[in-house]
Write an enzyme that holds these catalytic residues in place. Structure first.
Site, PDB file in Angstrom:
ATOM      1  N   GLU A 174       6.336  12.237   8.974  1.00  0.00           N
ATOM      2  CA  GLU A 174       5.981  10.931   8.419  1.00  0.00           C
ATOM      3  C   GLU A 174       7.023   9.907   8.840  1.00  0.00           C
ATOM      4  O   GLU A 174       8.221  10.211   8.912  1.00  0.00           O
ATOM      5  CB  GLU A 174       5.912  11.024   6.894  1.00  0.00           C
ATOM      6  CG  GLU A 174       5.468   9.759   6.197  1.00  0.00           C
ATOM      7  CD  GLU A 174       5.306   9.965   4.696  1.00  0.00           C
ATOM      8  OE1 GLU A 174       5.340   8.954   3.976  1.00  0.00           O
ATOM      9  OE2 GLU A 174       5.149  11.117   4.250  1.00  0.00           O
ATOM     10  N   GLU A 209       8.447   0.795   3.900  1.00  0.00           N
ATOM     11  CA  GLU A 209       8.055   0.605   2.506  1.00  0.00           C
ATOM     12  C   GLU A 209       8.744  -0.638   1.956  1.00  0.00           C
ATOM     13  O   GLU A 209       9.957  -0.812   2.122  1.00  0.00           O
ATOM     14  CB  GLU A 209       8.418   1.832   1.675  1.00  0.00           C
ATOM     15  CG  GLU A 209       7.592   3.042   2.065  1.00  0.00           C
ATOM     16  CD  GLU A 209       8.035   4.320   1.371  1.00  0.00           C
ATOM     17  OE1 GLU A 209       7.165   5.010   0.824  1.00  0.00           O
ATOM     18  OE2 GLU A 209       9.231   4.630   1.386  1.00  0.00           O
TER      19      GLU A 209
END
Length: 602
Positions: free
Chosen positions: A68, A72
């Site tokens: 991943e 964010e």
């Protein structure tokens, strides 16, 4: 995107999913991609307790093959973006990057490049961070492109959740994908990437994208189709309660808290406010106190109520009358509300804080920062070595034995003025150089770059970083910590007050001409230089090299009262990028000239 403590258990759209009190949204590609450059233009949501994201994720089973790559944007911060790679075993490699803008106020283009050798992150075309460690070679699985908005269960990470701040919206203008084509591309780093597609997100392309309908342990919301909305040429991901779903707002502005400080009240609202109605001082009442003026701050959620007869030894309530509007169309209008005011307790100098530990040896205990505290941390975990562990080069062993690691920010409320700052550090865990490396930002400047405490001091040795003449202009001394390798670290803080000054920034008009430190500094590419003037005035701006030669100049016909800014792209008057080094920037008005130093790094 999911912290190591989150067990990613997808749950089908059943009664369990609907049992959650909140609904979020996720938008993901059907196809998975291996390597490339991934871009999105985003305006995030600013709410404590939630985040908006742009990331890639290997849709496999279990944690042993976890792959991943994350961007964010945590709603708790006004000036920070989180980057992360998550590798097999669900190992996080997190960097919290300070930025010189509020991600919720405007669109910015975020990107990352994923290659076999590195992952690099970009903001508005400028590379801001790169990972090249051995873990990069384990990012080998094809990953889907994803975006979501959700409220995690972990308040130490994302801040304290308050459902009165709903709804929250994150806006996405486009998504682009460039394949990794080393030697034959025409875009990105060293032209190693080739454009394959861009989706302007005008509508749902069901051949390429799907909407999420799942949740997982640690996610306090469930993803539903109706909260991924297309409107006005944008994809809008919505975080709502389970009653008013989709891109709609029927809730009036809600006053979350009020804090009393010398000469003013600070009031935080749940959402962005209409400036005209919010600055009507007749809508605010504090018994026994005269409110002289009201200012809406740049985040559009914080109000400053100025007063000349506030007594911090008394208790007060703030009453807000109906009439304050939000920015939704059509707008919602606040109702009558009374809130008990948190009274500040100004610190005495020198301020000494035992980071990660209790009150000891004249040091204050560590605590989380919020509207009721005078100081504290944002994110981080505490750790302590055994009491018998000897820390060399100090008599305050117990202070250096406790720490916060993974710390993102530390904030201390102080009067505006100049300060001497000492950061106390001890590497008590790693025994080799290069195991823990991080950066420290003080106010708007990079103050310690690639700090490796073991390398400079060894293990279990006290190390003190001292910074003189730290200039605070917003009543808070801000420290930010950004990991390069492993986690950040801090053991203690000592703050000495050198002088005080009534210097205001933001929307407050100063009594004099002010020039602030550029940010970021050092920088590669572009930097922001802010300044304040008391009245409309023409100005001249110059940048000089170390020999005093003018390399750039600009005449500013008119600067408005209050805060203004100049952007410099590292180019001289011949439009050529300057070389690395120290430069000086000067701002001149009719009767005054101010100069500061900046550093260009290539």
């Amino acid at each position: 995107m999911k912290k190591a403590i989150i067990l990613f258990l997808l749950v089908s759209l059943t009664g369990f999913l609907h049992a959650k009190d909140y609904y979020g949204a996720e938008y993901r590609t059907k196809e998975a991609y291996t390597y490339g450059r991934f871009e999105a233009k985003i305006k995030a949501a600013q709410r404590d307790g939630m985040l908006a994201s742009f990331f890639t994720y290997y849709d496999g089973v279990g944690t042993s093959n976890w792959n991943e790559i994350d961007i964010e944007i945590l709603g708790r911060y006004e000036n920070n973006i989180q980057f992360n790679t998550i590798t097999p075993g669900q190992k996080n490699h997190v960097r919290s990057q300070p930025v010189n803008f509020n991600p919720s106020l405007d669109y910015h283009t975020y990107a990352f490049e994923w290659t076999p050798d590195y992952v690099a992150w970009f903001i508005d075309g400028e590379e801001v961070y790169r990972q090249t460690g051995e873990h990069i070679s384990t990012l080998v699985h094809p990953q889907k492109i994803m975006m979501n908005i959700w409220n995690p269960a972990y308040d130490n990470w994302v801040g304290t959740w308050n459902e009165n701040a709903l709804p929250a919206f994150a806006y996405y203008d486009f998504v682009s994908y460039y394949s990794y084509t080393p030697g034959t591309g025409s875009y990105g780093s060293q032209n190693n990437f080739t454009h394959l597609w861009t989706d302007n997100l005008d509508s749902w392309d069901e051949t390429k994208w799907e909407k999420g309908t799942h949740t997982w342990n640690g996610n306090n919301c469930s993803f539903i189709h109706d909260n991924a909305v297309f409107s006005d040429g944008k994809l809008i991901l919505c975080l709502t309660n389970n009653t008013n779903i989709g891109y709609t707002d029927v809730k009036p502005p809600y006053l979350l808290w009020v804090r009393a400080e010398p000469g003013r009240f600070v009031a935080k609202y749940s959402e962005e406010l209409d400036k005209t109605s919010a600055e009507n001082k007749n809508l605010y009442l504090v018994s026994g106190v005269t409110i002289d003026s009201v200012r809406l701050q740049d985040d559009k959620k914080t109000m400053l109520l100025f007063t000349s007869n506030l007594d911090l030894n008394k208790s007060y309530n703030l009453i807000t009358y109906a009439g304050i509007k939000d920015l939704f169309v059509p707008p919602n209008t606040s109702t009558l509300r009374a809130v008990s005011i948190n009274m500040s307790k100004p610190l005495s100098f020198p301020v000494k804080i035992n980071i990660g530990g209790p009150e000891a040896m004249g040091f204050l205990p560590d605590q989380r920062f919020n509207e009721t505290t005078e100081y504290g941390y944002c994110e981080g975990s505490t750790s302590e070595v055994p009491a018998e562990t000897q820390i060399n080069n100090t008599e305050d062993d117990s202070i250096f034995q406790s720490e916060q690691y993974g710390l993102v920010a530390y904030k201390v409320r102080v009067p505006n003025g100049l300060y001497k700052l000492q950061l106390l550090l001890s590497e008590n865990y790693f025994s080799t150089a290069g195991s823990r490396v991080f950066d420290i930002y003080i106010e708007d400047s990079l103050s310690a770059d690639n700090l490796d405490v073991f390398q400079v001091a060894g293990k279990n040795n006290a190390y003190v970083l001292t910074f003189e003449n730290i200039h605070v202009t917003d009543e808070i001394l801000d420290l930010y910590f950004a990991a390069e390798i492993d986690n950040t670290l801090l053991n203690g803080i000592i703050i000495d007050q050198l002088s005080t000054g009534e210097i205001e920034t933001g929307n407050i008009v100063p009594d004099e001409f002010q020039l602030h430190q550029n940010f970021p500094n050092p920088f590669n590419g572009r930097t922001i230089i802010k300044y304040n003037v008391a009245k409309e005035t023409p100005l001249d701006f110059y940048i000089f090299d170390a020999l005093g030669k003018t390399i750039y100049s600009k005449h500013i016909d008119l600067s408005l009262p209050g805060e203004n800014m100049i952007t410099w792209d590292s180019k001289n008057e011949s439009n050529t990028t300057v070389s690395s080094g120290i430069y000086f920037y000067t701002l001149r008005c009719s009767n005054k000239s101010l100069t500061r130093k900046l550093l260009v790094l290539k």
